[in-house]
Design an enzyme around this catalytic site. Structure first.
Site, short mmCIF file in Angstrom:
data_model
loop_
_atom_site.label_atom_id
_atom_site.label_comp_id
_atom_site.label_asym_id
_atom_site.label_seq_id
_atom_site.Cartn_x
_atom_site.Cartn_y
_atom_site.Cartn_z
N LYS A 94 -23.36 12.60 27.96
CA LYS A 94 -22.94 13.29 26.66
C LYS A 94 -24.06 13.12 25.74
CE LYS A 94 -18.16 12.55 27.19
NZ LYS A 94 -16.59 12.28 26.56
N ARG A 148 13.35 10.07 -2.90
CA ARG A 148 14.14 11.31 -3.27
C ARG A 148 15.29 11.25 -2.30
NH1 ARG A 148 14.49 16.10 0.02
NH2 ARG A 148 14.96 17.97 -1.37
N GLN A 193 -7.52 7.91 3.55
CA GLN A 193 -6.56 7.92 4.56
C GLN A 193 -5.06 7.58 4.17
OE1 GLN A 193 -7.83 5.33 8.26
NE2 GLN A 193 -9.13 4.65 6.53
N GLY A 210 0.69 -1.33 0.07
CA GLY A 210 0.00 0.10 -0.03
C GLY A 210 0.80 1.19 -0.10
N ASP A 266 0.42 1.87 8.76
CA ASP A 266 -0.17 1.17 9.48
C ASP A 266 0.53 1.17 10.85
OD1 ASP A 266 -2.21 0.52 7.80
OD2 ASP A 266 -1.08 -1.64 7.37
N ARG A 269 0.99 -5.29 -5.30
CA ARG A 269 1.41 -6.22 -4.26
C ARG A 269 1.40 -7.34 -5.38
NH1 ARG A 269 -0.48 -4.19 0.61
NH2 ARG A 269 -2.41 -2.68 0.53
N ARG A 278 -17.68 14.96 14.12
CA ARG A 278 -18.18 15.32 15.43
C ARG A 278 -19.26 16.41 15.44
NH1 ARG A 278 -17.43 13.41 20.59
NH2 ARG A 278 -15.38 13.41 20.53
#
Ligand code: F6P
Length: 327
Positions: A217, A24, A259, A14, A131, A75, A158
């Site tokens: 909450k 670089r 992500q 990944g 990870d 992969r 949120r």
């Protein structure tokens, strides 16, 4: 050991933000040393298919800030076979490559380890994965950027969670490691993290609901690590909330591949640059078949067998911090 004149570099598995900064650094440090650098495209697939091109200082200009990998990645199932490895070795011989630098995660470094057992090619691994699951290094390239991306997303979630008084189960990546989940939960002020490392027999959902979080909450965020092994991701827990606690309004948000993208943070760029330069230094010292890591802010050499096979534990202190601060 044979004198090094030419090295090969590839990215595998990944992609992770900071891989370009690392390519670089490897390229420029090797050229600084007077070596030639061959860029291998599409990871081990490209090594098998002879997809190789020389890299110059200019080829890596204007890349430090870019996510993904300019060498592309894959992969490779074929590389797992002895025939695949033999084809890869033929490419190494064809281009007179004296040492190989592999930037990638667990599977990629396992590939390098097996390859080095079959053929006399010094391999150096550089930890590149969001990870953060490689033993012996405090952080892997890409982890910090992914962590910040998750936190940015959770901050947004949120707002809507609060407005609707909802429980949000936010699923993040990490494969079998909960670093992204645990630390993004702390950094975003989430109420709980469900991570694969929690091997207690306590039901994590019951624990969270049982703490009576909803009493004090009006909304809650739980970060759930994807946990591909047991398949208990955010959807699994959402289904259970709907069935076992129907009084709660629950939603799922699976963050997915966003992500893995984006411009690397300064932390990832610096880590990648240090590791890339250290890889060339390690080859110069005659090191082989080690992963370079950073531990307590110092460069370390970790034998492949340890980096890959040892479990990298999540500090219990981090679990306590989240538990205390989410009351
Ligand atoms: O190893 C990095 C990673 O992003 C994991 O967190 C995730 O489980 C996996 O790769 C996803 O892989 P792919 O992009 O092949 O679906």
């Amino acid at each position: 050991m044979k004198e090094i004149k030419t090295i090969g570099v590839l990215t595998s598995g990944g992609d992770a933000p900071g891989m370009n900064a690392c390519i670089r650094a490897v390229t420029r440090a090797a050229i600084y040393q007077g070596w030639k650098v061959m860029g291998i495209y599409r990871g081990y697939e490209g090594l098998i298919a002879d997809d190789v091109k020389e890299l110059t200082t200019e080829s890596v200009s204007n890349t430090i800030q870019r996510g993904g990998t300019i060498l592309k990645t894959a992969r490779s199932a074929e590389f797992m076979t002895p025939e695949g490895k033999k084809k890869a070795y033929d490419t190494i011989v064809k281009h007179s490559i004296d040492a190989l630098i592999v930037i990638g995660g667990n599977g990629s470094l396992s590939g390098a380890q097996d390859f080095a057992k079959m053929f006399d090619v010094p391999c150096i691994g550089l930890p590149g994965t969001i990870d953060n699951d490689l033993y012996g290094t405090d952080m892997t390239i890409g982890y910090d950027t992914a962590l910040n991306t998750i936190v940015e997303c959770v901050d947004k979630i949120r707002d809507t969670a609060n407005s609707h008084d909802r429980i949000f189960l936010v699923e993040c990546m990490g494969r079998d490691a909960g670093f992204l989940a645990q630390n993004s939960a702390i950094a975003s002020g989430a109420e709980a993290a469900i991570i694969p490392e929690d091997r207690s027999n306590v039901d994590q959902l019951e624990k969270f609901i049982g703490r009576g979080i909803r009493k004090s909450k009006n909304s809650s965020i739980v970060i759930v690590s994807e946990s591909p092994k047991d398949g208990k991701g955010a959807q699994y827990y959402a289904d259970r909330v709907r069935e076992e606690y129907p009084q709660y309004d629950v939603r799922v948000s699976i963050l997915g591949h966003l992500q893995r993208g984006g411009t690397p943070t300064a932390t990832d760029r610096i880590l990648a640059s240090r590791l890339g330069v250290a890889a060339i230094g390690a080859l110069n010292e005659g090191q082989r078949n080690v992963m370079i890591g950073v531990s307590n802010d110092k460069i370390v050499y970790v034998p492949f067998s340890r980096a890959i096979k040892m479990d990298k534990p999540i500090d219990k202190e981090l679990i306590d911090v989240l538990g205390i601060l989410s009351i």
